[in-house]
Design an enzyme around this catalytic site. Structure first.
Site, PDB file in Angstrom:
ATOM      1  N   ARG A 157       0.951  -1.139   0.072  1.00 38.24           N
ATOM      2  CA  ARG A 157      -0.046  -0.051   0.006  1.00 38.24           C
ATOM      3  C   ARG A 157       0.840   1.157  -0.248  1.00 38.24           C
ATOM      4  NH1 ARG A 157       1.659   1.852   4.133  1.00 38.24           N
ATOM      5  NH2 ARG A 157       0.477   3.671   3.599  1.00 38.24           N
ATOM      6  N   GLY A 158       0.293   2.333  -0.043  1.00 38.85           N
ATOM      7  CA  GLY A 158       1.046   3.493  -0.168  1.00 38.85           C
ATOM      8  C   GLY A 158       0.879   3.888  -1.957  1.00 38.85           C
ATOM      9  N   ALA A 159       0.602   5.096  -2.225  1.00 37.02           N
ATOM     10  CA  ALA A 159       0.648   5.318  -3.555  1.00 37.02           C
ATOM     11  C   ALA A 159       1.946   5.116  -4.530  1.00 37.02           C
ATOM     12  CB  ALA A 159       0.121   6.897  -3.819  1.00 37.02           C
TER      13      ALA A 159
ATOM     14  N   ARG B 238      -7.106  -0.898  -7.428  1.00 40.32           N
ATOM     15  CA  ARG B 238      -7.444   0.245  -6.570  1.00 40.32           C
ATOM     16  C   ARG B 238      -7.576   1.448  -7.462  1.00 40.32           C
ATOM     17  NH1 ARG B 238      -4.605   1.051  -1.174  1.00 40.32           N
ATOM     18  NH2 ARG B 238      -6.499   1.770  -0.714  1.00 40.32           N
TER      19      ARG B 238
ATOM     20  N   GLN C  51      -3.163   2.224   9.858  1.00 41.80           N
ATOM     21  CA  GLN C  51      -1.838   2.261   9.527  1.00 41.80           C
ATOM     22  C   GLN C  51      -0.976   3.344  10.210  1.00 41.80           C
ATOM     23  OE1 GLN C  51      -4.692   2.646   7.617  1.00 41.80           O
ATOM     24  NE2 GLN C  51      -4.325   1.983   5.516  1.00 41.80           N
TER      25      GLN C  51
ATOM     26  N   ASP D 171      -2.294  10.580  -2.165  1.00 44.08           N
ATOM     27  CA  ASP D 171      -2.835   9.402  -3.201  1.00 44.08           C
ATOM     28  C   ASP D 171      -3.322  10.325  -4.573  1.00 44.08           C
ATOM     29  OD1 ASP D 171      -3.453   8.505  -0.592  1.00 44.08           O
ATOM     30  OD2 ASP D 171      -3.113   6.678  -1.729  1.00 44.08           O
TER      31      ASP D 171
ATOM     32  N   ASN E 282      -6.229  11.994  -0.174  1.00 45.75           N
ATOM     33  CA  ASN E 282      -5.252  11.195   0.851  1.00 45.75           C
ATOM     34  C   ASN E 282      -6.207  10.668   1.617  1.00 45.75           C
ATOM     35  OD1 ASN E 282      -2.774  10.676   1.715  1.00 45.75           O
ATOM     36  ND2 ASN E 282      -3.122  11.852   3.781  1.00 45.75           N
ATOM     37  N   LYS E 283      -5.752   9.806   2.435  1.00 45.72           N
ATOM     38  CA  LYS E 283      -6.509   9.167   3.366  1.00 45.72           C
ATOM     39  C   LYS E 283      -7.329   9.672   4.085  1.00 45.72           C
ATOM     40  CE  LYS E 283      -5.763   5.461   4.196  1.00 45.72           C
ATOM     41  NZ  LYS E 283      -6.440   4.676   3.133  1.00 45.72           N
TER      42      LYS E 283
END
Lengths: 349, 349
Positions: free
Chosen positions: A45-47, A88, A195, A236, A246-247
């Site tokens: 995970r993580g762009a 995603r 996270q 993201d 973003n999140k």
């Protein structure tokens, strides 16, 4: 430093982030479908990390193709690319990496599979190496924005685990810490998948930074008390006007930071910028499964009979963002101009 | 309706809220120390419910006292009162109820223990019955503020489980729902102890109201989308100027509601008002154990080596509150005057 993604002898190794911090398990695979599943399930995970992993997944697909001619191998790569695209929707780095790999395949021409594989591998390594370099540059540029004696707040994980390098927001914090500027870091736990408490806290402790974990709702209290001097988050997808996905939970954090006069910074490589989108309204926001909210650690916690609304991301309007820290420079408002300027300041992607 | 606290034949029955929604367990006790532990561990929670439970706990202490003379029995009650006072610092209803019970004991005079016990039991029942009536009045008054076709958002649990009656914020939502005004209710899960997903969602589903569970950070998205027309929360202590302490996460919700033009209402009985405190800055804020954040359902989720900052409450400034709905009337800004007016509008406590 944590190496989240490791390419060795035609296999991709990745840390299974769903098992952290309880277990540090590296999965080693030659199957691109394992990478697809890992991205979908947030093992990777993580762009930026998603982009790099997807690039190597295409190399895996090419290598695994039964076709030894370029056309057959290219068809296998195209099929893998479609599967990766469907994992995603929000992080643009995924799509940017896939397009770059497609162009590399195109440049490899109509030759044998071996030439295509070599071209794809070289491009995937380039994407990875550029991300490593981007992280380093983001850290150095961002640290200049942090005053000595600062405590900082971050949300979700924009660290080594989210990139091929040492992260984006966490690279800024780490670089500032190396300069002796950081008193402590506050970390939002980042529900639903935690996270912050699982990954960012783990990274910050490993970096030797004093780390204070808070629930997402407690950030407002910390900001109000004046205990935080800068908020630094990752991204993201960033629209051409600076609006940033973003999140989920980033937007309220930006509102609260603004209310309390605390600078709010976004740290991201330019690959996270999507110049095709005029504003944040056009960013597709992924919705996650209800169970991510109703269950924790495999235990049902929520009452039966409820619906769940679980967007993975929210959009922070550019007006709330004090600076966007990229590897090419620090963009300041008005972002339509400064972001366009960044795009022109390096070699075109 | 859910009966959170039940007084029968000199014993207090209470629903163990830490077990909900998985198990609905009623604890029945004649020991005031069990009530102390239940309040401290949040088996009994919610500012009004804590006040009622504490009142009955003093009756239990008086009944259990070996002393059959008034003085000895009174000493036992005083000891129990000190133990109850030490359970939780923020909700003022606890202290209000204890002071009322002390005055009732004082009025009972120097007679035998039986007279003291009877006086304490009558006062505890009065506190409970007044809370039931307060909830009903709060529901009726608050429902008038809800427009037909509204979706509402609430945080933590201010329902039947938090009171002796049908709640405060949830009484407003329930009364508005009975009038056909409520489309759906959004519920913040309310980390760390998840009173929203465990308790409020359970109550709302039982009331037949369409319930959407969200993480606390998602409230900003829902407000920004215009999906919510009113935010209604409870309170643990309200200062004379209207500043309101409530579950951590209430303050950022009020900031976001204000930003998006959504009315933000506090619903609470006048026993929650502390006229001795000029502003919210003087409200003592309880800090909870780190494990409430680092562990979920008995499983360690957070990285090792972190510190935790876990205030149970935050303070919402009066300027962000559209109305304070009490059993005596709806206070509007400026609260210094309207709250003082409420205090004068009923019989003095």
């Amino acid at each position: 430093m944590i190496t989240t993604l490791r390419w060795t002898d035609g296999r991709l190794g990745f840390i299974d982030q769903t098992r952290l911090p309880a277990e540090e398990i590296t999965v080693d695979t030659a199957d691109y479908r394992v990478v697809c599943e890992a991205i979908r399930s947030l093992r990777i995970r993580g762009a930026p990390a998603i982009g790099v992993a997807a690039a190597f997944a295409l190399v895996l697909a090419a290598r695994a193709s039964a076709a030894r001619d370029g056309a057959g191998c290219r068809a296998a790569v195209a099929e893998a690319s479609r599967a990766l695209e469907a994992t995603r929707p929000t992080a643009v780095n995924l799509f940017t990496a896939l397009r770059r790999m497609e162009r590399a395949a195109g440049r490899a021409g109509e030759g044998p599979a071996a030439a295509l594989i070599a071209a794809l591998e070289a491009e995937a390594k380039a994407i990875r190496d550029e991300d490593v370099a981007s992280c380093r540059a983001i850290g150095e540029r961002g640290a200049q924005l942090i005053a000595p004696g600062s405590s900082v707040l971050t949300h979700c994980n924009a660290g080594a685990l989210a990139t091929a390098g040492e992260g984006t927001a966490l690279a800024v914090i780490a670089a500032a810490a190396r300069q002796g500027k950081i008193v402590r870091a506050y970390v939002d736990e980042t529900r639903p998948l935690l996270q912050g408490s699982r990954l960012t806290a783990w990274e910050l402790v490993a970096l030797g930074i004093e780390t204070v974990l808070i629930t997402d709702s407690t950030a407002a209290t910390v900001l109000r008390r004046g205990d935080v001097h800068a908020v630094v988050v990752g991204a993201d997808r960033i629209a051409a006007n600076g609006d940033t996905a973003n999140k989920v939970g980033t937007y309220p954090l930006a509102v609260l930071a603004s209310r309390h006069g605390v600078p709010f910074y976004v740290a991201a490589p330019t690959t996270t910028i999507d110049p095709a989108l005029p504003s944040g309204e056009a960013i597709p926001i992924e919705e996650r499964e209800a169970a991510e909210v109703t269950d924790v650690a495999g235990v049902r916690i929520a009452a039966r009979g409820v619906r769940v609304f679980a967007p993975a991301f929210d959009v922070t309007p550019a007006a709330l963002i004090g600076a966007i820290i990229t590897e090419r420079g620090v963009a300041r408002p008005p972002y339509a101009e400064s972001i366009a300027g960044l795009a022109g300041s390096g070699d075109a992607a």
